[in-house]
Design an enzyme around this catalytic site. Structure first.
Site, mmCIF file in Angstrom:
data_model
loop_
_atom_site.group_PDB
_atom_site.id
_atom_site.type_symbol
_atom_site.label_atom_id
_atom_site.label_comp_id
_atom_site.label_asym_id
_atom_site.label_seq_id
_atom_site.Cartn_x
_atom_site.Cartn_y
_atom_site.Cartn_z
ATOM 1 N N ASP A 111 45.007 52.170 36.355
ATOM 2 C CA ASP A 111 43.583 51.071 36.728
ATOM 3 C C ASP A 111 43.528 48.933 37.180
ATOM 4 O OD1 ASP A 111 40.547 50.614 35.686
ATOM 5 O OD2 ASP A 111 41.540 48.925 33.721
ATOM 6 N N ASP A 310 43.958 50.493 29.968
ATOM 7 C CA ASP A 310 43.244 49.787 29.464
ATOM 8 C C ASP A 310 42.964 50.633 28.142
ATOM 9 O OD1 ASP A 310 41.322 49.423 29.883
ATOM 10 O OD2 ASP A 310 41.753 47.271 30.679
ATOM 11 N N ASP A 314 38.113 53.702 30.436
ATOM 12 C CA ASP A 314 38.264 54.744 30.743
ATOM 13 C C ASP A 314 39.085 55.651 30.008
ATOM 14 O OD1 ASP A 314 40.895 53.077 29.946
ATOM 15 O OD2 ASP A 314 41.275 51.824 31.950
HETATM 16 P P1 ADP Z 1 36.838 48.146 36.253
HETATM 17 O O1 ADP Z 1 37.309 48.896 36.754
HETATM 18 O O2 ADP Z 1 37.962 47.025 37.445
HETATM 19 O O3 ADP Z 1 37.277 47.506 34.670
HETATM 20 P P2 ADP Z 1 34.210 47.544 35.270
HETATM 21 O O4 ADP Z 1 33.513 49.049 35.636
HETATM 22 O O5 ADP Z 1 34.383 47.014 33.648
HETATM 23 O O6 ADP Z 1 35.787 47.185 36.705
HETATM 24 O O7 ADP Z 1 33.069 46.621 36.044
HETATM 25 C C1 ADP Z 1 32.826 46.887 37.845
HETATM 26 C C2 ADP Z 1 31.725 45.507 38.320
HETATM 27 O O8 ADP Z 1 30.767 46.120 37.345
HETATM 28 C C3 ADP Z 1 32.803 44.796 37.775
HETATM 29 O O9 ADP Z 1 33.459 43.878 39.276
HETATM 30 C C4 ADP Z 1 31.000 43.219 37.641
HETATM 31 O O10 ADP Z 1 30.732 43.740 39.763
HETATM 32 C C5 ADP Z 1 30.093 44.449 37.127
HETATM 33 N N1 ADP Z 1 30.160 43.988 36.060
HETATM 34 C C6 ADP Z 1 30.848 44.690 34.769
HETATM 35 N N2 ADP Z 1 30.305 44.508 33.754
HETATM 36 C C7 ADP Z 1 30.027 43.272 34.234
HETATM 37 C C8 ADP Z 1 29.191 42.323 33.216
HETATM 38 N N3 ADP Z 1 29.509 41.575 32.374
HETATM 39 N N4 ADP Z 1 28.716 40.936 34.112
HETATM 40 C C9 ADP Z 1 28.825 41.213 35.542
HETATM 41 N N5 ADP Z 1 29.205 41.794 36.215
HETATM 42 C C10 ADP Z 1 29.651 43.076 35.460
HETATM 43 MG MG MG Z 2 38.068 47.580 32.329
#
Ligand code: ADP
Ligand code: MG
Length: 328
Positions: A111, A310, A314
């Site tokens: 991740d 983490d 996931d």
């Molecule tokens: P990762 O796989 O890196 O853990 P997430 O799945 O949590 O990322 O989020 C993917 C994308 O969705 C982020 O890069 C962002 O662009 C958008 N995103 C998610 N949650 C938020 C939020 N609270 N505010 C703004 N953008 C968000």
């Molecule tokens: Mg994440």
């Protein structure tokens, strides 16, 4: 106390190979004792004098030489030492089975946020469209993000409080996992999220795309703020990779494992970070609920997959993988 219990359970758990060893041992022991008894009888009745001494010596000799101890003890000892060593280094191994499966791993899925990176993004750039100002962009963004617990949200709220901005009250807050967040504040419809979300809603990018591309190229996460369906600005956030990430990836490559990065972030941002960490395969723009499917897809390719994450969004992917590794 729970950690101690987990380690104890793992040390007491049986690896599949141990079950095989137990089955073999259950035949092996009686057979060996049988042969020893026969040896005793033959030497006692047919051997030269002193027959009792010879009979006893040879009886013991058979037992010692055919000792099944190694067979029955080696696996449990290996599990106890392995889980113990792991615990010393802060690695908790759930079961002997996971430990045994771990040596067959040939794909490691990492991740991005919080696993490869520190997981503490910081606001580095604020760019406003001509219709707005940097301060206004941050104020509106923070007013919405105050209601979210995503690490990106925390970073934005922190940046706004450092600048002592007064936030607006937001209503109708909605989070779209993997996309962004929306709410109504100050009588305006606000939406903060990634490029994919803006494209999905067919919002005009107000000529800001070029600036966004530049930030993507620096490995930054870019959030777009739209006010009443028009993009008012973008916020760039940087999350540095962990100092030992590159080293860890290299070590995995030496073990001939394929290393893949998986993230919900933009493809270009993801590729820049992956390049820094020395990772060659990137699965980007994967929605939280699809991470599990990506694990399944690799497994269908015949790979034994370890998923490292983490556990925040996931967890299903960790559960689906052959070996799930939760860090934190
Ligand atoms: P990762 O796989 O890196 O853990 P997430 O799945 O949590 O990322 O989020 C993917 C994308 O969705 C982020 O890069 C962002 O662009 C958008 N995103 C998610 N949650 C938020 C939020 N609270 N505010 C703004 N953008 C968000
Ligand atoms: Mg994440």
């Amino acid at each position: 106390a729970r950690i101690v219990r987990l380690v104890e359970e793992a040390q007491g758990s049986k690896a599949p190979i141990q079950r095989l060893a137990d089955i073999i041992a259950s035949y092996f022991v009686p057979v060996v004792i049988g042969i020893a008894v026969v040896t005793f009888i033959v030497w006692f009745f047919l051997g030269p004098p002193p027959s009792l001494t010879y009979a006893l010596l040879n009886f013991v000799a058979v037992l010692i030489i055919a000792c099944p101890c190694a067979l029955g003890l080696a696996t449990p000892t290996a599990i106890i030492v392995g889980t113990g060593k792991g615990a010393e280094n802060g690695v908790l191994i759930r079961s002997g089975e996971a430990l045994e499966r771990a040596h067959k791993i040939n794909s490691v899925l990492l991740d991005k946020t919080g696993t490869l990176t520190q997981g503490e993004p910081k606001v580095t750039d604020i760019i406003a469209a001509s219709s707005s100002s940097e301060e206004e962009v941050l104020r509106l963004a923070a007013s919405v993000e105050r209601n979210s617990e995503h690490p990106l949200a925390e970073a934005i709220v922190k940046a706004s409080s450092e600048k002592k901005l007064k936030l607006l009250k937001a209503s109708n807050f909605k989070a779209m996992p993997g996309h962004g967040v929306e709410a109504i504040a100050g009588g305006k419809q606000l939406l903060l999220g990634n490029l994919a979300l803006m494209k999905e809603r067919k919002f005009s990018l107000n000529g800001i795309q070029k600036e966004a591309e530049r930030l993507f190229g620096q490995g930054k996460t870019v959030l777009f703020l739209s006010v009443n369906s028009r993009v008012a600005g973008i916020i760039g956030l940087a999350d540095t990779i962990k100092p030992n990430a590159r080293e860890a990836v290299e070590a995995l490559h030496r073990l001939n494992a394929e290393v893949v990065m998986i993230t919900g972030d933009n493809r270009r941002t993801a590729e820049t970070i992956a390049h820094e960490a020395g990772i060659d395969r990137v699965l980007a723009e994967v929605l939280p609920e699809n991470k599990e499917q990506e694990v399944k897809r690799l497994q269908d390719e015949g790979r034994v997959v370890a998923m490292v994450g983490d556990g925040i969004n996931d967890a299903p992917a960790l559960a689906q993988a052959d070996v799930g590794i939760a860090i934190g």
